[in-house]
Design a protein around this motif. Structure first.
Motif, PDB file in Angstrom:
ATOM      1  N   GLY A  63       0.781  -1.235   0.000  1.00  0.00           N
ATOM      2  CA  GLY A  63       0.000   0.000   0.000  1.00  0.00           C
ATOM      3  C   GLY A  63       0.808   1.278   0.000  1.00  0.00           C
ATOM      4  N   VAL A  64       2.034   1.244  -0.513  1.00  0.00           N
ATOM      5  CA  VAL A  64       2.895   2.437  -0.455  1.00  0.00           C
ATOM      6  C   VAL A  64       2.318   3.594  -1.265  1.00  0.00           C
ATOM      7  CG1 VAL A  64       5.174   3.365  -1.032  1.00  0.00           C
ATOM      8  CG2 VAL A  64       4.973   1.119   0.055  1.00  0.00           C
ATOM      9  N   THR A  65       1.813   3.335  -2.447  1.00  0.00           N
ATOM     10  CA  THR A  65       1.098   4.278  -3.331  1.00  0.00           C
ATOM     11  C   THR A  65       1.931   5.434  -3.866  1.00  0.00           C
ATOM     12  OG1 THR A  65       0.148   5.760  -1.634  1.00  0.00           O
ATOM     13  CG2 THR A  65      -1.097   3.742  -2.169  1.00  0.00           C
ATOM     14  N   ASN A  66       3.240   5.392  -3.760  1.00  0.00           N
ATOM     15  CA  ASN A  66       4.035   6.413  -4.456  1.00  0.00           C
ATOM     16  C   ASN A  66       5.414   5.885  -4.799  1.00  0.00           C
ATOM     17  OD1 ASN A  66       6.174   7.475  -2.460  1.00  0.00           O
ATOM     18  ND2 ASN A  66       4.292   7.617  -1.262  1.00  0.00           N
ATOM     19  N   MET A  99      -1.977   8.277 -12.409  1.00  0.00           N
ATOM     20  CA  MET A  99      -0.686   8.827 -12.015  1.00  0.00           C
ATOM     21  C   MET A  99      -0.833  10.284 -11.605  1.00  0.00           C
ATOM     22  SD  MET A  99       2.356   7.194 -12.177  1.00  0.00           S
ATOM     23  CE  MET A  99       3.409   7.793 -10.849  1.00  0.00           C
ATOM     24  N   ASN A 100      -0.369  10.625 -10.408  1.00  0.00           N
ATOM     25  CA  ASN A 100      -0.382  12.013  -9.955  1.00  0.00           C
ATOM     26  C   ASN A 100       0.808  12.779 -10.502  1.00  0.00           C
ATOM     27  OD1 ASN A 100      -2.631  11.468  -8.454  1.00  0.00           O
ATOM     28  ND2 ASN A 100      -1.726  11.941  -6.473  1.00  0.00           N
ATOM     29  N   GLY A 108      11.155  21.155  -0.426  1.00  0.00           N
ATOM     30  CA  GLY A 108      11.649  21.025  -1.789  1.00  0.00           C
ATOM     31  C   GLY A 108      12.838  20.103  -1.935  1.00  0.00           C
ATOM     32  N   ARG A 109      13.165  19.322  -0.887  1.00  0.00           N
ATOM     33  CA  ARG A 109      14.341  18.449  -0.958  1.00  0.00           C
ATOM     34  C   ARG A 109      14.011  17.046  -1.450  1.00  0.00           C
ATOM     35  NH1 ARG A 109      18.370  19.575   4.064  1.00  0.00           N
ATOM     36  NH2 ARG A 109      19.858  18.947   2.467  1.00  0.00           N
ATOM     37  N   ILE A 110      12.728  16.672  -1.439  1.00  0.00           N
ATOM     38  CA  ILE A 110      12.323  15.387  -1.989  1.00  0.00           C
ATOM     39  C   ILE A 110      11.142  15.594  -2.918  1.00  0.00           C
ATOM     40  CG2 ILE A 110      13.159  14.037  -0.017  1.00  0.00           C
ATOM     41  CD1 ILE A 110      10.230  13.789   0.903  1.00  0.00           C
ATOM     42  N   CYS A 111      10.927  14.617  -3.802  1.00  0.00           N
ATOM     43  CA  CYS A 111       9.820  14.679  -4.752  1.00  0.00           C
ATOM     44  C   CYS A 111       9.341  13.256  -5.006  1.00  0.00           C
ATOM     45  CB  CYS A 111      10.288  15.325  -6.054  1.00  0.00           C
ATOM     46  SG  CYS A 111       9.012  15.422  -7.323  1.00  0.00           S
ATOM     47  N   VAL A 112       8.023  13.026  -4.906  1.00  0.00           N
ATOM     48  CA  VAL A 112       7.461  11.700  -5.129  1.00  0.00           C
ATOM     49  C   VAL A 112       6.397  11.763  -6.223  1.00  0.00           C
ATOM     50  CG1 VAL A 112       7.903  10.979  -2.750  1.00  0.00           C
ATOM     51  CG2 VAL A 112       5.670  11.952  -3.340  1.00  0.00           C
ATOM     52  N   SER A 408      11.822   2.993  -4.201  1.00  0.00           N
ATOM     53  CA  SER A 408      11.508   2.376  -5.484  1.00  0.00           C
ATOM     54  C   SER A 408      12.415   2.852  -6.615  1.00  0.00           C
ATOM     55  CB  SER A 408      10.034   2.615  -5.836  1.00  0.00           C
ATOM     56  OG  SER A 408       9.658   3.956  -5.635  1.00  0.00           O
ATOM     57  N   GLY A 409      12.871   4.113  -6.567  1.00  0.00           N
ATOM     58  CA  GLY A 409      13.763   4.588  -7.620  1.00  0.00           C
ATOM     59  C   GLY A 409      15.009   3.747  -7.739  1.00  0.00           C
ATOM     60  N   GLY A 410      15.701   3.532  -6.634  1.00  0.00           N
ATOM     61  CA  GLY A 410      16.900   2.699  -6.639  1.00  0.00           C
ATOM     62  C   GLY A 410      16.604   1.268  -7.035  1.00  0.00           C
ATOM     63  N   CYS A 411      15.428   0.751  -6.647  1.00  0.00           N
ATOM     64  CA  CYS A 411      15.065  -0.630  -6.988  1.00  0.00           C
ATOM     65  C   CYS A 411      14.867  -0.794  -8.490  1.00  0.00           C
ATOM     66  CB  CYS A 411      13.817  -1.039  -6.223  1.00  0.00           C
ATOM     67  SG  CYS A 411      14.072  -1.216  -4.440  1.00  0.00           S
TER      68      CYS A 411
END
Length: 451
Positions: A63-66, A99-100, A108-112, A408-411
């Motif tokens: 259920g992570v959803t992002n 998709m959002n 502003g240091r992270i973005c999902v 998830s990006g690294g995965c």
């Protein structure tokens, strides 16, 4: 006095062979999706083995959803740094209107990028089917059969019984390093001191009064102020499992996703996701915390009085269990120092996110304008077993390094590199792969290697 037996001997038996493949991928999360698609696109007969009846890993079952870690700052500009197979997946999710737009947080240091989980499931099915991947759902890795330093076959438990699957190359994208553990690869669990990154059971809330909730909580969650006020105004009424709760609206702001629980074991340490008893108890505890938190939302937060819980994730969300010991372990300084590697296979853009007891501890790269690091090929290669790669949150990392690259990006990065390399392994050894040739293939397939 009769002594109770604590072990039983299972009789030997012959196993039917499910099939023969070039590449077998275990686990259908971001790493497994990228690995299977990449292997198939490079001509390999590819099978993906998944324990559930759908793909997505923690992104659907948990259920992570992002998607976290796709975007990071390079030369001061927030940009998408993880490219390749993930671009095709995002396009397909967007095709289902699921998709959002990117959402910035932490000043502003992270973005999902958040998504609808049903759209993700449909998009992943289509992506793998189009690539020619064969899928075996409702199957657990149960053992491996060795041929010297190689895995000759993977043993799986299915509704048709125990079966064997032969392949030239295997990719462990299980998240828990199940295949690697069965194969005898050395590994560590959690922080090495009986704990680790604490798990979370996710849930979604529907029927929200969107204007009232958005005005009160905001797009990126000001819920923690409401929690602090409730504790002050009603001493003893509420007991929150952690600080740093996250409550965000989905594309339809009448529906919100909640990341607010934290699961401990009986000793107060992080629940061990590879201990059957703790995992069962943790599922119960997660739902208990959800029930209590939802009562707080309805009573104390504007817009949530008319709401209802519309989904609890199929399983508790696991952040960390086993991590293999590979040829290189990605560590804390690699994240904070924005490390570069000659054998890079792609980029990690997520900071250290340590889910500690009762709180979340963030640590960002020192170079804020270039807040990302390379991921090296060597972190996928076990110290033992010639024809096995390990991709995703169970790859070779320290406890602190894993808190960043598990996103998830690294995965996606690790999976795409693993699948691309596995497609042409043949009877060779992954430790001897020509990295320069692999990098050329990744570049041709759209991966950002920071060149």
């Amino acid at each position: 006095m009769t002594v109770q037996q604590t072990t039983l001997t299972e009789p030997a038996r012959s196993l039917p062979v499910f099939g023969d493949f070039d590449v077998v991928v275990v686990g259908g999360g971001p790493a497994g999706i990228a690995a299977a698609v990449s292997a198939a696109r490079h001509g390999a007969r590819t099978l993906l083995v998944e324990r559930y009846g759908f793909l997505g890993g923690m992104g659907t079952a948990g259920g992570v959803t992002n998607f976290a870690g796709l975007y990071g700052k390079r030369r001061g500009e927030m940009t998408q740094l993880v490219r390749g197979v993930v671009d095709d997946l995002i396009d397909r999710i967007a095709g289902f209107n699921g998709m959002n737009a990117p959402q910035n947080g932490m000043g502003g240091r992270i973005c999902v990028r958040s998504y609808d989980t049903s759209a993700y499931k449909l998009a992943a099915d289509q992506l793998l089917t189009a690539a020619g991947v064969q899928m075996l759902f409702h199957a657990y890795a149960a053992a491996v059969l060795h041929d010297g330093a190689r895995i000759a076959a993977l043993v799986v438990e299915t509704k048709s019984g125990r079966q064997a699957i032969r392949a030239n190359a295997f990719i462990d994208a299980s998240g828990d390093a199940d295949v690697a553990a069965f194969a005898g690869v050395p590994f560590e669990v959690g922080d090495g001191h009986g704990s680790g990154l604490f798990p979370t059971t996710m849930f979604r809330i529907g029927q929200v009064d969107a204007p009232a909730a958005l005005e009160a909580v905001g797009e990126f969650s000001a819920i923690n102020g409401f929690m602090a006020r409730a504790e002050q105004q009603h001493p003893g009424k509420y007991s929150f499992p952690r600080e740093g709760a996250i409550l965000r609206p989905n594309k339809d702001p009448r529906e919100w996703r909640a990341n607010v629980t934290q699961i401990r074991n009986a000793e107060g340490r992080a629940m061990n996701g590879v201990d059957a008893r703790e995992l069962s108890e943790g599922e119960l505890e997660g739902r208990r915390q959800i029930a209590a938190y939802f009562k707080f939302l309805q009573a104390e937060v504007p817009g949530f009085a008319p709401s209802a819980i519309v989904e609890i994730a199929p399983q508790v969300g696991i952040r960390e269990t086993r991590r293999i010991q590979g040829l290189y372990a990605l560590g804390r300084e690699d994240i904070l120092g924005s490390a570069t590697f000659d054998d890079t296979i792609g980029l990690n853009a997520w900071p250290m996110e340590m889910h500690a007891d009762g709180r979340i501890e963030w640590a960002f790269p020192r170079d804020e304008a270039n807040a990302y690091n390379h991921l090296p090929w060597r972190m996928l290669v076990p110290q033992t077993v010639d024809n096995l790669l390990v991709a995703g949150r169970c790859a070779s990392m320290t406890h602190e390094g894993q808190s960043a690259a598990r996103a998830s990006g690294g995965c996606f990065v690790m999976g795409q590199a693993a699948g691309t390399a596995a497609a042409s392994l043949g009877s060779g050894r992954f430790a001897a792969v020509d990295v320069a040739t692999l990098q050329k293939k990744l570049l041709a397939d759209g991966v950002d290697l920071d060149r």
